[in-house]
Design a protein around this motif. Structure first.
Motif, PDB file in Angstrom:
ATOM      1  N   HIS A 293       7.703   7.001   2.509  1.00 37.48           N
ATOM      2  CA  HIS A 293       6.515   7.480   3.220  1.00 37.48           C
ATOM      3  C   HIS A 293       6.861   7.596   4.695  1.00 37.48           C
ATOM      4  O   HIS A 293       7.890   7.084   5.145  1.00 37.48           O
ATOM      5  N   ASN A 294       6.054   8.315   5.425  1.00 40.24           N
ATOM      6  CA  ASN A 294       6.313   8.551   6.842  1.00 40.24           C
ATOM      7  C   ASN A 294       5.408   7.700   7.715  1.00 40.24           C
ATOM      8  O   ASN A 294       4.328   7.281   7.294  1.00 40.24           O
ATOM      9  N   HIS A 295       5.864   7.442   8.920  1.00 38.37           N
ATOM     10  CA  HIS A 295       5.065   6.790   9.958  1.00 38.37           C
ATOM     11  C   HIS A 295       4.890   7.788  11.099  1.00 38.37           C
ATOM     12  O   HIS A 295       5.810   7.958  11.919  1.00 38.37           O
TER      13      HIS A 295
ATOM     14  N   GLN B  28      -2.238   5.127   7.090  1.00 41.10           N
ATOM     15  CA  GLN B  28      -1.755   4.631   5.813  1.00 41.10           C
ATOM     16  C   GLN B  28      -1.974   5.625   4.687  1.00 41.10           C
ATOM     17  O   GLN B  28      -2.848   6.462   4.729  1.00 41.10           O
TER      18      GLN B  28
ATOM     19  N   GLU C 238       0.048  10.290   7.052  1.00 43.25           N
ATOM     20  CA  GLU C 238       1.004   9.694   6.127  1.00 43.25           C
ATOM     21  C   GLU C 238       0.941  10.336   4.745  1.00 43.25           C
ATOM     22  O   GLU C 238      -0.134  10.684   4.252  1.00 43.25           O
TER      23      GLU C 238
END
Length: 225
Positions: free
Chosen positions: A174-176, A150, A124
């Motif tokens: 943000h990315n998952h 996270q 992330e």
């Protein structure tokens, strides 16, 4: 290696010079990056085998680590690093093609700016787009990089950057890496924390995007901002 294989490996380069780069197939482009094949395969054949394993998808190939690439027979560390480097250059180039002063009027505008930075990562990262009063992009910044699950952002760093660039609006993202678009409890909490802090400084949080490889979730579009 026989003359036949050496000649086979040189053909993509000759085609590049005689017909131009646009004439090359994906496997021929990858063959040039690798430079050579193996005793059993030409560079083009090896490239074709690698691309077939990822459904001929460059984005999927970019997810492979150096160790993953070295699992293919004929790919040593040098070739694996060359492939990864070329794909990283392509990713950075794609990100730079977005005009710095582009205007954002909807969530998809922000997604198009951020997807090249966030969609293919395995860990992330937390990014922010800083906007002026006309909703034009004045700065883009990666604020944190975390683990697989996270990446926590410090609101003080976020707003210091906003103040440094005289920003009146921000979009955070943000990315998952898991591909799950649903916001976590922590995602919801940090969004509200940043929104409230922005009110004090008169800097509006316009949206928060969660980005996966193929899609995104917009807090603003979903009415949870």
């Amino acid at each position: 290696m026989s003359i036949k294989f050496l000649a086979e490996d040189d053909r993509p380069r000759e085609k590049f010079l005689s017909k131009g780069k646009n004439s090359l197939s994906d496997s021929e482009l990858l063959a040039i990056i690798m430079g050579s094949g193996s005793r059993e395969e030409t560079a083009v054949e090896l490239a074709r085998r690698i691309l077939t394993s990822v459904n001929n998808n460059w984005s999927q190939l970019s997810l492979l680590s150096v160790k993953d690439l070295m699992k293919f027979k004929g790919i040593g560390e040098v070739k694996a690093i060359s492939i990864s480097t070329a794909l990283e250059i392509g990713r950075r180039k794609a990100g730079q093609e977005i005009p710095e002063k582009s205007s954002i009027s909807k969530s998809n505008d922000a997604y198009l700016i951020l997807k090249n930075h966030l969609s293919d990562l395995r860990t992330e990262e937390f990014w922010a787009i800083f906007l002026n009063q006309s909703n034009k992009v004045i700065h883009l910044s990666k604020l944190t990089q975390g683990g697989i699950n996270q990446s926590i952002v410090d609101a003080r760093v976020l707003f210091k950057t906003a103040l440094d660039h005289f920003s009146t609006g921000i979009i955070i993202a943000h990315n998952h890496p898991s591909g799950n678009l649903n916001p976590s409890r922590e995602d919801l909490d940090i969004t509200q924390k940043i929104k409230e802090a922005g009110k004090t400084l008169n800097i509006q949080l316009l949206d928060h995007l969660i980005i996966t490889q193929n899609s995104y979730y917009s807090f603003a579009d979903e009415g949870v901002l």
